[in-house]
Design a protein around this motif. Structure first.
Motif, PDB file in Angstrom:
ATOM      1  N   UNK A  58     -10.390  -8.099  -6.614  1.00  0.00           N
ATOM      2  CA  UNK A  58     -10.233  -7.080  -7.667  1.00  0.00           C
ATOM      3  C   UNK A  58      -8.784  -6.629  -7.859  1.00  0.00           C
ATOM      4  N   UNK A  98      -9.054   3.449  -0.407  1.00  0.00           N
ATOM      5  CA  UNK A  98      -8.419   2.143  -0.530  1.00  0.00           C
ATOM      6  C   UNK A  98      -8.111   1.760  -1.974  1.00  0.00           C
ATOM      7  N   UNK A 143       3.628  -8.640 -11.337  1.00  0.00           N
ATOM      8  CA  UNK A 143       4.668  -8.646 -10.300  1.00  0.00           C
ATOM      9  C   UNK A 143       4.085  -8.292  -8.935  1.00  0.00           C
ATOM     10  N   UNK A 144       2.914  -7.683  -8.950  1.00  0.00           N
ATOM     11  CA  UNK A 144       2.230  -7.357  -7.697  1.00  0.00           C
ATOM     12  C   UNK A 144       1.230  -8.461  -7.345  1.00  0.00           C
ATOM     13  N   UNK A 150      -2.887  -7.088 -15.133  1.00  0.00           N
ATOM     14  CA  UNK A 150      -1.667  -6.725 -15.866  1.00  0.00           C
ATOM     15  C   UNK A 150      -0.475  -6.432 -14.956  1.00  0.00           C
ATOM     16  N   UNK A 151      -0.742  -6.267 -13.662  1.00  0.00           N
ATOM     17  CA  UNK A 151       0.381  -5.964 -12.773  1.00  0.00           C
ATOM     18  C   UNK A 151       0.830  -7.252 -12.095  1.00  0.00           C
ATOM     19  N   UNK A 198      -4.335   0.749  -3.116  1.00  0.00           N
ATOM     20  CA  UNK A 198      -3.993  -0.397  -3.965  1.00  0.00           C
ATOM     21  C   UNK A 198      -3.115   0.042  -5.137  1.00  0.00           C
ATOM     22  N   UNK A 209      -4.916  -4.054   1.938  1.00  0.00           N
ATOM     23  CA  UNK A 209      -5.772  -3.115   1.200  1.00  0.00           C
ATOM     24  C   UNK A 209      -6.991  -3.853   0.629  1.00  0.00           C
ATOM     25  N   UNK A 210      -6.759  -5.041   0.100  1.00  0.00           N
ATOM     26  CA  UNK A 210      -7.877  -5.830  -0.439  1.00  0.00           C
ATOM     27  C   UNK A 210      -8.892  -6.167   0.655  1.00  0.00           C
ATOM     28  N   UNK A 269       2.997   5.374   5.806  1.00  0.00           N
ATOM     29  CA  UNK A 269       3.062   3.908   5.783  1.00  0.00           C
ATOM     30  C   UNK A 269       3.873   3.442   4.569  1.00  0.00           C
ATOM     31  N   UNK A 303      -0.705   2.214   8.812  1.00  0.00           N
ATOM     32  CA  UNK A 303      -1.783   2.014   7.847  1.00  0.00           C
ATOM     33  C   UNK A 303      -3.115   1.749   8.569  1.00  0.00           C
ATOM     34  N   UNK A 332       6.758  -7.990   1.636  1.00  0.00           N
ATOM     35  CA  UNK A 332       6.233  -6.807   2.340  1.00  0.00           C
ATOM     36  C   UNK A 332       5.072  -6.229   1.534  1.00  0.00           C
ATOM     37  N   UNK A 333       5.309  -6.088   0.223  1.00  0.00           N
ATOM     38  CA  UNK A 333       4.317  -5.493  -0.659  1.00  0.00           C
ATOM     39  C   UNK A 333       3.080  -6.381  -0.809  1.00  0.00           C
ATOM     40  N   UNK A 357       5.285  -1.826  -6.812  1.00  0.00           N
ATOM     41  CA  UNK A 357       5.675  -3.109  -7.423  1.00  0.00           C
ATOM     42  C   UNK A 357       6.299  -2.855  -8.795  1.00  0.00           C
ATOM     43  N   UNK A 402      -5.787  -6.004 -10.596  1.00  0.00           N
ATOM     44  CA  UNK A 402      -5.615  -5.853 -12.045  1.00  0.00           C
ATOM     45  C   UNK A 402      -4.656  -6.919 -12.559  1.00  0.00           C
ATOM     46  N   UNK A 433      12.267  -1.724   1.424  1.00  0.00           N
ATOM     47  CA  UNK A 433      12.372  -2.399   0.123  1.00  0.00           C
ATOM     48  C   UNK A 433      13.488  -1.823  -0.726  1.00  0.00           C
ATOM     49  N   UNK A 491       0.445   0.653  -4.042  1.00  0.00           N
ATOM     50  CA  UNK A 491       1.171  -0.625  -3.947  1.00  0.00           C
ATOM     51  C   UNK A 491       1.561  -1.134  -5.333  1.00  0.00           C
ATOM     52  N   UNK A 499       1.042  -5.873   2.280  1.00  0.00           N
ATOM     53  CA  UNK A 499       0.368  -4.571   2.202  1.00  0.00           C
ATOM     54  C   UNK A 499      -0.840  -4.659   1.266  1.00  0.00           C
ATOM     55  N   UNK A 500      -0.623  -5.265   0.104  1.00  0.00           N
ATOM     56  CA  UNK A 500      -1.700  -5.380  -0.877  1.00  0.00           C
ATOM     57  C   UNK A 500      -2.871  -6.189  -0.336  1.00  0.00           C
ATOM     58  N   UNK A 526       9.809  -1.417  -8.260  1.00  0.00           N
ATOM     59  CA  UNK A 526      10.754  -2.473  -7.878  1.00  0.00           C
ATOM     60  C   UNK A 526      11.145  -3.299  -9.098  1.00  0.00           C
ATOM     61  N   UNK A 535      12.078 -10.489   0.260  1.00  0.00           N
ATOM     62  CA  UNK A 535      11.434  -9.688   1.302  1.00  0.00           C
ATOM     63  C   UNK A 535      10.631  -8.509   0.757  1.00  0.00           C
ATOM     64  N   UNK A 536      11.206  -7.731  -0.177  1.00  0.00           N
ATOM     65  CA  UNK A 536      10.397  -6.624  -0.714  1.00  0.00           C
ATOM     66  C   UNK A 536       9.071  -7.109  -1.289  1.00  0.00           C
TER      67      UNK A 536
END
Lengths: 324, 324
Positions: free
Chosen positions: B25, A139, B32-33, B29-30, A143, B118-119, A80, A117, B110-111, A150, B27, A88, A146, B114-115, A153, B106-107
């Motif tokens: 949940x 899971x 961009x995600x 600090x990320x 996460x 997962x959540x 996936x 997925x 997409x991400x 990120x 994080x 991407x 992903x 996906x995230x 990218x 788009x990237x």
């Protein structure tokens, strides 16, 4: 690199995994949905993640059917991410064939990734032992994968990142799923928290070491034996362990040298960078980092009773001692 | 349309759901995600799916915390499909704000999708009752939603599809998740297979009826009170229940009329098609289909003890009796 018997055993496992992948519960009448999924899964993947789940679980006498279902889930999660990452990153070839978004189009590839997925979750739902723990491990790892993508990218447009950011990124993007693959073996084998955490740590470091080696091989391996196009990271000026160690060691000099390199044709650029990395001890530092990380992985394997550690040790060596 | 008390209760639920969505949940600090994910979730969604899970579960005295976690999972699954569908369909606006792929790229979209998915799985993993059944119900529905989207994408380039194909598509794409939302209420309330299946059937037909009505309102509602741009299906020549009934009733005539319509400006085209659908009983047939489907939904609610059915009935009416 493993005895002939062990290599034969891995081939057998790989075939079992490929067989299970062909039996996924997709309705045959929705071919516009099914075809890109089956196409993505028939690529020549090495299936190292489900093999790892199998070997780790076997060391603790986990149920073989549970191990297949969990391994398939991990392999599907991996596929996936590949299908979506290829969109991407604009990568055109995957596992020796056109990427899904090339063979079909982007919408079909987005949907194929999504479907793969979901199939991963359904496969995970078929395990009978430690289901809740397995679900969380799986899971949480998804996460992290992903998050890692990120970061990856983001790194492309961020010249400020350092070696530690990069190591964090590969731990999430590559290490996390190998950690999950190994940990699932412990969970399905009803092992306690400490053992499962050690297996996770083993897999994460294995993945990290693998990725560091990949960065080194990408520029230093014999071009004829390296499957993927050598030096493509150099061509796209991607940050790697080598470039980030170079920057960390001497940022001014590296800035000057990489500007010089940029003016050269690809073959000359490769030789120029190889020489710089060799002469300034950068290759050596990267190799040392790979070895230390591999050693940490091997140490974590200590939780597996010695009499049952053979196959996991052979597997570790096989992954880490490749020359291309 | 529900008493003031009921409407207030739904507002309360909506706020609880929005609060829970802010506590996911991820994080911090990320960024961009995280940023595109939080952005996608702060849009003004109606949250009807988690409300449905809550009302269905409450009728069977399910644990409220389980219901919030399952409802959040369903809402996240819904939002995951919206983020990805907007890329695939090229839609630019969602819930009153730029779609994620417009606001970022788009990237990132997409991400983010996906995230979010997962959540959803992680939220589902927090429920304590009927976990395995809930997991299966949830992911089987997710697979159907993907199949439905694949059919929808395929229909755009396939002039051969008929009314039944379309009804199958909306049952998968819209009905399936509402079916899952209602069924989860039964599963978390420890109900037997038969009751859970009836709740599923209720939600599926509710979703189907809703979608048929949406097709009718898209062309017949008062433009000022309809939130989305009126007639956009007409503009893009999307197949709807109305066009497919028209084709089924008289393919030759419909081919002629739709060719004529295509030559008109959008306002005239809308009036022209409205008149055709009215005068040939096509609007009536579509309304009848919506009513029959709604009736099937209401019948399935019979499994809920009469004394506890009030809120679900009020909810059903609220969903189906909207005029815009």
């Amino acid at each position: 690199m493993g005895t002939p018997d062990f290599i034969e055993h891995l081939d057998f496992l790989r075939k079992e995994i490929d067989k299970a992948l062909k039996k996924l519960p997709i309705k045959k009448n929705s071919s516009e949905f099914e075809a890109p999924i089956m196409y993505a899964l028939k690529g020549k993947g090495k299936r190292i993640r489900p093999i790892l789940t199998h070997l780790a679980g076997k060391a603790f006498e986990a149920d073989p059917e549970d191990l297949i279902n969990a391994g398939i889930a991990v392999e599907l999660l991996h596929n996936f991410t590949l299908v979506h990452d290829d969109i991407m990153d604009g990568d055109l070839i995957r596992h020796g064939q056109d990427a899904v978004h090339v063979k079909w189009d982007e919408p079909a590839a987005i949907l194929a990734g999504d479907g793969i997925f979901v199939l991963a979750q359904l496969s995970l739902g078929r395990i009978r032992e430690g289901t809740l723990k397995a679900h969380r491990c799986f899971n949480e790892s998804a996460l992290e994968v992903c998050e890692g993508q990120a970061m990856d990218l983001n790194f492309a447009s961020d010249s400020e990142i350092g070696l530690n950011d990069y190591l964090e990124m590969i731990e999430k993007k590559t290490g996390s799923l190998l950690g999950c693959a190994a940990q699932l073996g412990g969970i399905l084998g009803s092992q306690d928290e400490k053992t499962c955490e050690s297996l996770k740590s083993y897999g994460r470091n294995l993945g990290k070491a693998f990725q560091i080696q990949d960065d080194i091989l990408e520029i230093f391996s014999d071009p004829e034996s390296m499957g993927k196009s050598l030096g493509s990271d150099v061509l796209t000026e991607k940050q790697t362990v080598l470039t980030l160690i170079a920057k960390k060691d001497n940022a001014t000099e590296w800035k000057k040298k990489s500007a010089e390199a940029r003016k050269l044709q690809i073959d000359d650029r490769l030789s120029f960078l190889r020489e710089y990395f060799e002469q300034n001890g950068i290759r050596m530092k990267a190799s040392l980092l790979a070895e230390q990380t591999a050693e940490e992985a091997r140490t974590s394997l200590g939780v597996v009773p010695e009499s049952r550690r053979n196959e996991l040790e052979a597997f570790t060596s096989m992954i880490l001692e490749r020359k291309n």
